[in-house]
Design a protein around this motif. Sequence first.
Motif, PDB file in Angstrom:
ATOM      1  N   TRP A 294     -28.919  31.600 -14.524  1.00  0.00           N
ATOM      2  CA  TRP A 294     -28.291  32.657 -13.716  1.00  0.00           C
ATOM      3  C   TRP A 294     -26.934  32.214 -13.183  1.00  0.00           C
ATOM      4  O   TRP A 294     -25.963  32.970 -13.216  1.00  0.00           O
TER       5      TRP A 294
ATOM      6  N   PHE B  94     -26.717  39.256 -21.172  1.00  0.00           N
ATOM      7  CA  PHE B  94     -25.381  39.066 -20.628  1.00  0.00           C
ATOM      8  C   PHE B  94     -24.320  39.376 -21.681  1.00  0.00           C
ATOM      9  O   PHE B  94     -23.307  40.030 -21.402  1.00  0.00           O
TER      10      PHE B  94
ATOM     11  N   LEU C 155     -24.035  42.951 -21.854  1.00  0.00           N
ATOM     12  CA  LEU C 155     -23.351  43.417 -20.639  1.00  0.00           C
ATOM     13  C   LEU C 155     -21.839  43.290 -20.792  1.00  0.00           C
ATOM     14  O   LEU C 155     -21.084  44.215 -20.489  1.00  0.00           O
TER      15      LEU C 155
ATOM     16  N   MET D  55     -28.638  44.880 -15.801  1.00  0.00           N
ATOM     17  CA  MET D  55     -28.993  43.759 -14.918  1.00  0.00           C
ATOM     18  C   MET D  55     -30.336  43.968 -14.235  1.00  0.00           C
ATOM     19  O   MET D  55     -31.100  43.028 -14.061  1.00  0.00           O
TER      20      MET D  55
ATOM     21  N   LEU E 208     -33.178  41.338 -12.489  1.00  0.00           N
ATOM     22  CA  LEU E 208     -32.588  40.690 -11.322  1.00  0.00           C
ATOM     23  C   LEU E 208     -33.225  41.218 -10.032  1.00  0.00           C
ATOM     24  O   LEU E 208     -33.404  40.475  -9.080  1.00  0.00           O
TER      25      LEU E 208
END
Lengths: 258, 109
Positions: free
Chosen positions: A34, A243, A246, B66, B72
């Motif tokens: 993270w 990610f 994203l 996310m 998350l």
Amino acid sequence: MSTTATAAGVSPKRGIWGGGNEPLKASYGKLMMWFFLLSDIFTFAAFLVAYAAIRVSYPGYAGPEEAFIGSNEYWPIPELVFDAIPFFHGVHIPLAFVGLMTFILIMSSVTMVLAVEAGHRNDRNDVVKWLLWTLLGGITFLSCQAWEWSHFIHGTEGGSMLTYVNRMGQVVTETVYGANLFVNEYGPVAFAQLFFFITGFHGFHVTIGVFLLFLAFYQAAVGVYERRGHYEMVEKIGLYWHFVDLVWVFVFTFFYLI
Amino acid sequence: MALQENKSSLEIIPRNEEKIKKIWKTAGILLLLTSIEFVFAFTLPRGILLYLIFVGLTIWKAKYIMMDFMHLGEEAKPLFYSIVVPLIFLVWLVIALMREGADIFMIRW
């Protein structure tokens, strides 16, 4: 350590500094993934904001779309630059190919979530199946990007008449085909430089992701995770892969829509 | 798929169809938002309003990725905030560099 139920709580005898605790209720690997992703968000954000800053420092093309010609005096309209798809040579199909790439990457993200979900259930067959689909999506995306780059570098048949400073430092006026780091038939040279740099850096991330996915696929298939007792590696690689998706969502908006 | 015999003691938990349905629903939302962006790209006039719509839709998509894909929201609150709060710095970066770009525009043209 992270698999035992007692690790999450604090041992009354040792206290919180005695070790064996799990800060933030996440394993070490997941936590570090993270924070790595957070630093990567800043890297990509810096690139994209730099793109926006250079973009507003140029006037945009304001004429009619049919009459568009590339020039280093103004910023091009993306749908007039990225309008080609494979096997349809010379046909004007704006943004279709990049839309397909976005679709592929989002779908590979979905199959990745399904793999992570299967990992939570210790279902090896499902993990292997969904990882294979994700791997396929990643490779297809990279192939599409290779074609996109190749088309961008070679340019259109007509090219554009440009006056620019060449590699020898001379001012020349000639017909330019395609784009490189010195001259660009579609617009200012900064447009090509940013395109190569940002989509290239993203593609580099996808490449690493494909390697990691292959690793997870192989290890899941031969039963490494099953012997280990958990599928956390699939979860961590999943975080990385989402990610990448994203970032593409943002690259897509800034490069191809705005 | 013909994999080697399952000799492990790991117990396979059956599929939770509801969870899987939710994943596909999120996928549908992401694809829908992307298609809306496509439609807008060809129908609305270019300008600051269109760009703001694009950025808004993109951030909305990012939120789905996310929260629903990276989970998350299910992490511990301190972890959640340690990821989300630093992004505030980006607000300054955007304002500063857009201002800078606009000034370069004024000097150059």
